[in-house]
Design an enzyme around this catalytic site. Structure first.
Site, PDB file in Angstrom:
ATOM      1  N   HIS A  69      -6.928   3.761  -6.119  1.00  0.00           N
ATOM      2  CA  HIS A  69      -5.700   3.949  -5.324  1.00  0.00           C
ATOM      3  C   HIS A  69      -5.265   5.413  -5.384  1.00  0.00           C
ATOM      4  CE1 HIS A  69      -1.133   3.507  -4.955  1.00  0.00           C
ATOM      5  NE2 HIS A  69      -1.608   3.158  -3.776  1.00  0.00           N
ATOM      6  N   HIS A  94      -0.019  11.354   0.296  1.00  0.00           N
ATOM      7  CA  HIS A  94       0.719  10.093   0.412  1.00  0.00           C
ATOM      8  C   HIS A  94       2.095  10.240   1.048  1.00  0.00           C
ATOM      9  CE1 HIS A  94       3.465   6.898  -0.892  1.00  0.00           C
ATOM     10  NE2 HIS A  94       2.429   6.115  -0.659  1.00  0.00           N
TER      11      HIS A  94
HETATM   12  O1  G3P Z   1      -3.158   0.862   0.683  1.00  0.00           O
HETATM   13  C1  G3P Z   1      -2.544   0.313  -0.435  1.00  0.00           C
HETATM   14  C2  G3P Z   1      -1.371   1.128  -0.877  1.00  0.00           C
HETATM   15  O2  G3P Z   1      -1.747   2.460  -0.966  1.00  0.00           O
HETATM   16  C3  G3P Z   1      -0.200   0.989   0.037  1.00  0.00           C
HETATM   17  O3  G3P Z   1       0.949   1.633  -0.412  1.00  0.00           O
HETATM   18  O4  G3P Z   1       2.538   3.453  -0.562  1.00  0.00           O
HETATM   19  O5  G3P Z   1       0.614   3.407  -2.113  1.00  0.00           O
HETATM   20  O6  G3P Z   1       0.286   3.944   0.281  1.00  0.00           O
HETATM   21  P1  G3P Z   1       1.088   3.170  -0.699  1.00  0.00           P
HETATM   22 MG    MG Z   2      -1.887   4.102   0.374  1.00  0.00          MG
END
Ligand code: G3P
Ligand code: MG
Length: 239
Positions: free
Chosen positions: A10, A52
């Site tokens: 992630h 992000h």
């Molecule tokens: O794609 C999964 C996750 O990354 C979604 O939330 O805010 O971490 O981009 P975020």
């Molecule tokens: Mg994400």
């Protein structure tokens, strides 16, 4: 031997290296991740960058909106987010991440809910095609109009519907939307959801799964991927 559940880093191995940077992606691969999840946005001059937040303050030494800066502006920033040992690490482009990540699944999340980023879908499809990585790509977004736009553009890749709050029978909604992957939050992921998705031929990619008990539970449910900040821990659980 690897289990049925894939492990996707992630924002890379973001527990250990600055999120959405090349060191975080390299580390995720070293830790045995099967895939990388990361977020993409458009610069003022329509370049696709991997970051992000829509604003720069949390993870860089810049200020303001990503969308208000040129790629050259963003290149000058430090994206180490204060993590020791990573000073000078920059914001990567989508091109750079695709070059680095040979062989693994690439979950490209279009971060276009707060900012619409007109043309982002087209740019992402072009870059994916240019790099010849289409067989390993999953495109996802919280913006389901954007997913529909990708379908209208003929995107030949699995599309994933992201959501945050638990929904009623989301598999039915996802099928109506036309996607083949559901990206539910961990707290909304139960056996019934996984079974119903699989019965419809839909894959389940769960975010964000970091702790051992949750990793064990998700692997036990047979989810298709866990999206995790610590691929090393996930690897020790999933095998
Ligand atoms: O794609 C999964 C996750 O990354 C979604 O939330 O805010 O971490 O981009 P975020
Ligand atoms: Mg994400």
């Amino acid at each position: 031997m690897k289990g049925v559940t894939e492990i996707w880093g992630h924002r890379g191995a973001s527990a250990y290296a600055p999120e959405c940077t090349l060191p975080a992606f390299e580390l995720a691969l070293e830790q045995g991740a099967d895939g990388l999840e990361f977020d993409v946005q458009l610069t003022r001059d329509d370049q696709v960058v991997v970051i992000h937040d829509e604003t720069l303050e949390r993870t860089t030494d810049g200020t303001g909106w990503v969308a208000d800066h040129s790629l050259a502006d963003l290149r000058a920033l430090d994206a180490s987010a204060g993590m020791a040992g990573f000073a000078g690490t920059g914001i990567p482009t989508l091109d750079e991440v695709l070059e680095l990540a040979g062989g693994v699944t690439l979950n490209i999340e279009l971060k276009n809910s707060r900012m619409r980023y007109k043309g982002l879908e087209e740019r992402v499809l072009q870059i994916v095609a240019d790099h010849g990585v289409g067989d390993r790509v999953v495109l996802s977004s919280f913006n389901h109009y954007s997913l529909r736009h990708l379908m209208q553009l003929g995107a030949p890749y699995p599309l994933g519907a992201l959501y945050s709050d638990p929904l009623f029978q989301p598999w039915k909604y996802a099928r109506r939307l036309g996607v083949t992957c559901l990206h539910p939050p961990l707290r909304a992921t139960r056996r019934k959801l996984v079974e119903n998705c699989h019965a419809l031929g839909m894959r389940v990619h769960v975010w964000t799964v970091n702790d051992v008990p949750d990793l064990e539970r998700m692997a036990g449910l047979g989810v298709d991927a866990v999206i995790t900040n610590n691929p090393d821990v996930a690897r020790s659980v999933v095998g």
